[in-house]
Scaffold this motif. Structure first.
Motif, PDB file in Angstrom:
ATOM      1  N   PHE A  71      -0.773   4.205   0.820  1.00 11.05           N
ATOM      2  CA  PHE A  71       0.651   4.282   1.159  1.00 11.05           C
ATOM      3  C   PHE A  71       0.846   4.186   2.666  1.00 11.05           C
ATOM      4  O   PHE A  71       1.762   3.494   3.145  1.00 11.05           O
ATOM      5  CB  PHE A  71       1.262   5.580   0.630  1.00 11.05           C
ATOM      6  N   ARG A  72      -0.010   4.856   3.435  1.00 15.09           N
ATOM      7  CA  ARG A  72       0.098   4.773   4.897  1.00 15.09           C
ATOM      8  C   ARG A  72      -0.207   3.354   5.379  1.00 15.09           C
ATOM      9  O   ARG A  72       0.348   2.901   6.392  1.00 15.09           O
ATOM     10  CB  ARG A  72      -0.851   5.784   5.548  1.00 15.09           C
ATOM     11  N   TYR A  73      -1.064   2.674   4.657  1.00 17.77           N
ATOM     12  CA  TYR A  73      -1.344   1.256   4.959  1.00 17.77           C
ATOM     13  C   TYR A  73      -0.087   0.416   4.734  1.00 17.77           C
ATOM     14  O   TYR A  73       0.298  -0.409   5.584  1.00 17.77           O
ATOM     15  CB  TYR A  73      -2.499   0.799   4.067  1.00 17.77           C
ATOM     16  N   LEU A  74       0.570   0.658   3.600  1.00 17.26           N
ATOM     17  CA  LEU A  74       1.806  -0.081   3.330  1.00 17.26           C
ATOM     18  C   LEU A  74       2.873   0.248   4.372  1.00 17.26           C
ATOM     19  O   LEU A  74       3.625  -0.628   4.808  1.00 17.26           O
ATOM     20  CB  LEU A  74       2.316   0.260   1.931  1.00 17.26           C
ATOM     21  N   GLN A  75       2.936   1.508   4.776  1.00 17.08           N
ATOM     22  CA  GLN A  75       3.879   1.893   5.832  1.00 17.08           C
ATOM     23  C   GLN A  75       3.615   1.128   7.124  1.00 17.08           C
ATOM     24  O   GLN A  75       4.543   0.656   7.790  1.00 17.08           O
ATOM     25  CB  GLN A  75       3.777   3.399   6.101  1.00 17.08           C
ATOM     26  N   GLU A 123      -2.319  -8.108   5.583  1.00 17.28           N
ATOM     27  CA  GLU A 123      -1.591  -7.939   4.324  1.00 17.28           C
ATOM     28  C   GLU A 123      -2.437  -8.299   3.114  1.00 17.28           C
ATOM     29  O   GLU A 123      -1.909  -8.490   2.010  1.00 17.28           O
ATOM     30  CB  GLU A 123      -0.316  -8.792   4.342  1.00 17.28           C
ATOM     31  N   ALA A 124      -3.762  -8.363   3.300  1.00 12.54           N
ATOM     32  CA  ALA A 124      -4.646  -8.793   2.214  1.00 12.54           C
ATOM     33  C   ALA A 124      -4.555  -7.902   0.989  1.00 12.54           C
ATOM     34  O   ALA A 124      -4.753  -8.370  -0.147  1.00 12.54           O
ATOM     35  CB  ALA A 124      -6.090  -8.825   2.709  1.00 12.54           C
ATOM     36  N   TYR A 125      -4.248  -6.605   1.185  1.00 13.65           N
ATOM     37  CA  TYR A 125      -4.222  -5.680   0.060  1.00 13.65           C
ATOM     38  C   TYR A 125      -2.804  -5.247  -0.311  1.00 13.65           C
ATOM     39  O   TYR A 125      -2.615  -4.261  -1.026  1.00 13.65           O
ATOM     40  CB  TYR A 125      -5.073  -4.449   0.365  1.00 13.65           C
ATOM     41  N   ARG A 135       9.548  -7.828  -0.286  1.00 11.68           N
ATOM     42  CA  ARG A 135       9.201  -6.734   0.598  1.00 11.68           C
ATOM     43  C   ARG A 135       7.752  -6.310   0.335  1.00 11.68           C
ATOM     44  O   ARG A 135       7.197  -6.603  -0.723  1.00 11.68           O
ATOM     45  CB  ARG A 135      10.136  -5.535   0.372  1.00 11.68           C
ATOM     46  N   ILE A 136       7.169  -5.601   1.307  1.00 17.50           N
ATOM     47  CA  ILE A 136       5.792  -5.124   1.148  1.00 17.50           C
ATOM     48  C   ILE A 136       5.726  -4.154  -0.025  1.00 17.50           C
ATOM     49  O   ILE A 136       6.428  -3.144  -0.044  1.00 17.50           O
ATOM     50  CB  ILE A 136       5.301  -4.428   2.427  1.00 17.50           C
ATOM     51  N   GLY A 137       4.891  -4.446  -1.010  1.00 15.88           N
ATOM     52  CA  GLY A 137       4.785  -3.594  -2.191  1.00 15.88           C
ATOM     53  C   GLY A 137       3.352  -3.400  -2.619  1.00 15.88           C
ATOM     54  O   GLY A 137       2.404  -3.833  -1.940  1.00 15.88           O
ATOM     55  N   LEU A 138       3.177  -2.746  -3.760  1.00 13.42           N
ATOM     56  CA  LEU A 138       1.850  -2.413  -4.254  1.00 13.42           C
ATOM     57  C   LEU A 138       1.141  -3.635  -4.813  1.00 13.42           C
ATOM     58  O   LEU A 138       1.742  -4.438  -5.536  1.00 13.42           O
ATOM     59  CB  LEU A 138       1.928  -1.358  -5.361  1.00 13.42           C
ATOM     60  N   ALA A 139      -0.131  -3.723  -4.498  1.00 12.65           N
ATOM     61  CA  ALA A 139      -1.006  -4.678  -5.167  1.00 12.65           C
ATOM     62  C   ALA A 139      -1.761  -3.932  -6.264  1.00 12.65           C
ATOM     63  O   ALA A 139      -1.858  -2.703  -6.239  1.00 12.65           O
ATOM     64  CB  ALA A 139      -1.982  -5.279  -4.164  1.00 12.65           C
TER      65      ALA A 139
END
Length: 594
Positions: A184-188, A227-229, A237-241
């Motif tokens: 989650f901190r990575y996505l942030q 953004e590879a993961y 928008r940036i979301g979960l893989a």
């Protein structure tokens, strides 16, 4: 060869005396003879049970043996007086000339004074801290870290070959939850619009770790992988893989970063580990399977159904067949499961692999420092070590109770990163490493402790940290006045002028240091070093104050050069023993108080 300490010397003298008086006395009786300080200091310097343990094999009254032993001892150069006491003890007062003659050895040994040989080079693995790498180290970890580190130092001082070990709990659900939190901190870091609660609703088990300490981990992941993961959602928008894409990488990366932080915190506390053992690595190399197979080959693994635990009603209990270890055969309360319903190993099975690994590495003894909440696991771990080693390897568990940090009489929460608890680094920043380490050893580890921030920095005799450091600083201030008074020169000066009761009390305390080291190591209680140093400091400050009231007792008197040299020798020995004790505690002595 190192000169035996005074208790060892008197012990040998008593054994020789008993052999001389009673040549028929069996060796096993001689081996049971102990020499220790009497409960009441007015009874003398030492007491022995030699008459009591010899009465049965000799078929004589213990009082008669005590009379004969006292008469033989009273004629030696070491002993001024020996007298029978009670049901068969012998109280001993040492010869003061002989006592003074022990001081040069203290001076020449320096900080090596007290180095013992009872360990006989036996290899001991001391495992401590072993915190899950899921967050910053907190004050609870701090106590275990200090106790474990001081205990390892203590065992090494007593002659054991010690390895300091950290067992990394990097397998299981908690570490997986940590990886989700770091993700989650990575996505942030990549700019996701997801809130913590949005994310928590999307992942298994919810978002368990929300501390800010994972923010730099997420930023580092973003810097390393871009953004590879991540995977854009429907609104780009940036979301979960999918977890299978990133979970293994993020978990390994996060554990590595958390362990770097833990190592830094430990270093700030003055703790350096010799070995780090990974639970996940043990599982990966099939160590759990191998350990269970070893027990199975001994006939100690079976399929069975456990009785319901105490407090459970039949309605609460679902009996099912499990793979079990015959732990009760080795003193445990019940047998213990080795496999979960999905076939993977239980936490206990993983712990078995950890201990099998230690035994395979050739340790003679294992010591663990655990939080008191793990007290229920003691018997099962003792059972499995006994089973794996066929009783050849011992294991001792030292339990540490919780620590409550207070200031102005109120509980303290200082952490900005963790929010709900006091971190180790916060505590060190507040009062300093040495104060933290010393204070953590001012209570027995299994006693609850209040760490009062005000008292730890208070400059009074009620603060043992200050009191002991002040004693060393006072010693050094005296010795700085006579710079040519080296340990070597002082070891050669006449000491017959040391006759005042306060001087002799300090000398006796100094000479008790090696025995204290041995006894503390034997019972795995490093807090005894702190207690001893507080008593030594009290003796020294008492003598210092006597000198302020009585000029004839001052350490330096130009009109009494011989007495001055003798007192300088006593002061130098005091400073040396304080440094030796503080070294065991991992505390740096101060040269002067500011």
């Amino acid at each position: 060869m190192t000169e035996p300490h005074i208790f060892a010397a008197i012990h040998a003298e008593i054994q020789n005396a008993m052999r001389g008086i009673y040549p028929e006395l069996p060796q096993e009786a001689l081996a049971r003879i102990v020499v220790e300080p009497p409960r009441d200091a007015t009874h003398g310097d030492m007491a022995t049970n030699a008459a009591l343990v010899s009465a049965k094999p000799l078929r004589l009254a213990p009082q008669a043996i005590a009379q004969a032993l006292a008469a033989r001892l009273a004629g030696t150069a070491m002993i001024r007086e020996a007298a029978p006491a009670g049901p068969g003890f012998v109280n001993i007062r040492l010869d003061e000339t002989w006592l003074r003659g022990r001081l040069p050895a203290v001076l020449l040994a320096g900080e090596a004074y007290g180095q013992g040989s009872i360990g006989a080079g036996q290899r001991v693995d001391v495992e401590y801290v072993s915190a899950n790498p899921t967050g910053p180290m907190h004050v609870g970890h701090c106590r275990g870290a200090v106790v474990g580190d001081a205990l390892a130092n203590l065992l090494a001082k007593a002659g054991f070959d010690v390895t300091k070990e950290y067992y990394i709990n990097d397998a299981g659900a908690q570490v997986q939850a940590l990886a989700y939190a770091a993700y989650f901190r990575y996505l942030q870091a990549l700019g996701t619009m997801l809130t913590e609660d949005d994310y928590a609703a999307l992942i298994p088990g919810g978002l368990q770790y929300r501390g800010d300490y994972l923010v730099p981990v997420g930023q580092a992941l973003a810097a390393a992988h871009g953004e590879a993961y991540a995977q854009p959602d429907a609104q780009h928008r940036i979301g979960l893989a999918p977890a299978e894409l990133w979970l293994a990488t993020v978990r390994a990366f996060t554990i590595e970063r958390m362990m770097e932080s833990i190592r830094e915190d430990l270093a700030a506390l003055g703790v350096t580990m010799d070995v780090f053992i990974s639970e996940a690595a043990l599982i990966e190399r099939q160590a759990v399977t191998q350990a269970i197979a070893t027990l199975d080959a001994k006939g100690l693994v079976y399929q069975g159904i456990l009785e319901p635990p105490k407090g459970k009603t039949p309605e609460d209990w679902e009996p099912r067949e499990q793979t079990l270890f015959r732990s009760s055969q080795f003193g445990d309360d019940t047998d213990r499961p080795l496999r979960k319903s999905d076939g993977t190993g239980t936490y206990f099975a993983n712990d078995i692999a950890n201990h099998a690994d230690k035994i395979a590495r050739g340790f003679n003894a294992l010591v663990h420092v655990w939080g008191a909440d793990h007290g229920g696991y003691v018997k099962r771990m003792q059972a499995v070590v006994k089973a794996l080693s066929d009783g050849a390897v011992t294991i001792d568990i030292v339990l540490c109770q919780i620590v409550q940090v207070v200031k102005n009489g109120e509980p303290v929460r200082m952490s900005k990163r963790a929010g709900t608890y006091v971190t180790l680094r916060d505590l060190i920043d507040e009062v300093g490493r040495d104060a933290v380490r010393f204070t953590m050893l001012t209570r027995k580890s299994d006693a609850q402790m209040e760490f009062d921030l005000d008292k730890v920095i208070e400059q009074s005799r009620d603060n043992p940290v200050f009191y002991v450091q002040y004693a060393h600083a006072r010693c050094r201030s005296v010795l700085r006045q006579v710079p040519d008074a080296t340990p070597e020169t002082l070891a050669a000066v006449p000491l017959d002028s040391l006759t005042d009761p306060a001087e002799l009390a300090l000398l006796r305390r100094i000479l008790a240091f090696p025995r204290m080291i041995e006894s503390a190591a034997e019972v795995r209680e490093p807090h005894r070093v702190a207690f001893y140093l507080a008593d030594l400091a009290s003796d020294f400050h008492g003598l210092w104050n006597r000198g302020r009231e009585d000029a004839t007792l001052r350490f330096i008197r130009e009109d009494e050069p011989a007495a001055t040299q003798a007192r300088l020798a006593l002061v130098a020995a005091t400073a040396s023993v304080i440094r030796a004790g503080l070294a065991v505690m991992g505390v740096t002595p101060v040269e002067e108080m500011r």
